[in-house]
Design an enzyme around this catalytic site. Structure first.
Site: not given
Ligand SMILES: NC(=O)c1ccc[n+]([C@@H]2O[C@H](COP(=O)([O-])OP(=O)(O)OC[C@H]3O[C@@H](n4cnc5c(N)ncnc54)[C@H](O)[C@@H]3O)[C@@H](O)[C@H]2O)c1
Length: 344
Positions: A124, A149, A153
């Site tokens: 992302s 989160y 990643k």
């Protein structure tokens, strides 16, 4: 020879499965249905005329994953499966680290033991944080993400880089900007599970009257109209990039480790207000909104330089914001005909 698609019944995964099937790949899906519904499988079949193999289980269950690798000749993996709600990740950090990283490691154990290469990871643009200059290319320095989160990643990318180097495997890290839209058939899209984290599903539900007003988090950013700017990439274009990235990995004859990194975006930034206005215009609907204070952790501006993907994968985004937003509204209408429950 099959491609394992984890999270293949999710939003981006289901669109990618369609593109893989259309390109004659054999697909094996593992999805625990934690953030999707089974009818998506039927809809994939209706769109493509092909039914992929589907296993409904949690990737943290290594013994079940081993059985899938025993049963199929897996040649590569596109790993979409992850928990993705930024706010929730702050409240449940251990669950997020467990789900996003244990699942990844379990697949990599199978890859390592069986000598399989060709791994594509859903990363992302959050790994860049608030970049110092726009547009963001792949050489832009990474910043420590604010959310758990985002950290999963970045950690995922590091695990995969080490995996590629230590075992001479081929890996592609795809950094998505902001995926939006639904399949042109209106049979696939982002499901209304929980309060939407992203702008466009929220806009869709507000226009549909499910939510009273759209909250716009801040109109005092240093941007043209004061609202935050992002790069909205149409999900079918994004899905096609996965096929291109996979074909490149599979065609590479190098015996060396190969770590491809690509930004996947349109190269154009749009403000929150521009998206709201474009949605209203494209679909002739009204989106009531209110301006709220800025939200903690939100950055001001992020849009991609996706030239590398165009140069090396022959891929570029093709669909305009307006076209993408029209598909969103068709998807909402489809959900209404199905009486899909929107979980407020
Ligand atoms: N949608 C975005 O805005 C965005 C942006 C950048 C990156 N990503 C990443 O792209 C990937 C796909 O995102 P999405 O929007 O399609 O999400 P999604 O939630 O729609 O899809 C993920 C799928 O994985 C499944 N899943 C989750 N944990 C699992 C597990 N342990 N075992 C088996 N299945 C599991 C869920 O049921 C779901 O169907 C994710 O890794 C996400 O972090 C998404």
């Amino acid at each position: 020879m099959a491609i394992l698609v984890t999270g293949g019944l999710g939003y981006i995964g289901s669109h990618t499965v369609v593109e893989l099937l259309n390109n004659n790949f054999e697909v094996v899906i593992v999805d625990d249905l934690s953030n999707t519904e089974r009818f998506i499988l039927k809809n994939i079949e209706e769109i493509t005329g092909k039914r992929p193999v589907f296993y409904p289980f949690d990737l943290k269950r290594r013994e079940l994953l081993t059985q899938v690798f025993d049963a199929h000749h897996i040649e590569g993996c596109i790993n979409f499966a992850a928990s993705k709600a930024v706010g929730e990740s702050q409240l449940k950090p251990i669950d997020y680290y467990e789900n996003n990283l244990f699942s990844l490691i379990n697949i990599l154990q199978e890859f390592k033991e069986r000598g399989i290469s060709n791994f594509i990871f859903s990363s992302s643009c959050t790994v860049y944080g608030q970049a110092d200059k726009m547009p963001i290319d792949e050489n832009t320095p990474l910043k420590m993400p604010e959310s758990v989160y985002g950290k999963t990643k970045q950690m995922g990318e590091e695990i995969l880089s080490d995996f590629a180097k230590a075992y001479q495997r081929k890996v592609s890290l795809l950094r998505y900007f902001n995926p939006i839209g639904a399949h042109p058939s209106a049979k696939l899209g982002e499901l209304p599970i929980g309060i939407p984290n992203n702008l466009v599903p929220y806009v869709m539900q507000t226009a549909a009257g499910v939510r009273e007003k759209l909250n716009i988090w801040g109109n005092d950013y240093p941007t043209e109209d004061g609202t935050a700017v992002r790069d909205y990439i149409y999900v079918v274009d994004l899905a096609k990039a996965h096929v291109a990235a996979l074909q490149k990995l599979m065609q590479s004859t190098s015996e060396e480790a190969l770590i491809d990194i690509y930004n996947l975006g349109t190269g154009k930034g749009s403000s929150v207000m521009e998206v709201v206005k474009a949605f209203e215009l494209a679909n002739i609907v009204e989106v009531p909104y209110q301006i709220c204070d800025r939200r903690e952790g939100d950055i001001t501006i992020a849009y991609a330089n996706a030239d590398k993907a165009e140069r090396e994968l022959g891929w570029k985004s093709e669909t305009s914001l307006e076209e993408a937003l029209k598909t969103v509204w068709e998807w909402q209408k489809y959900l209404e005909t199905r009486n899909t429950e929107i979980k407020l």
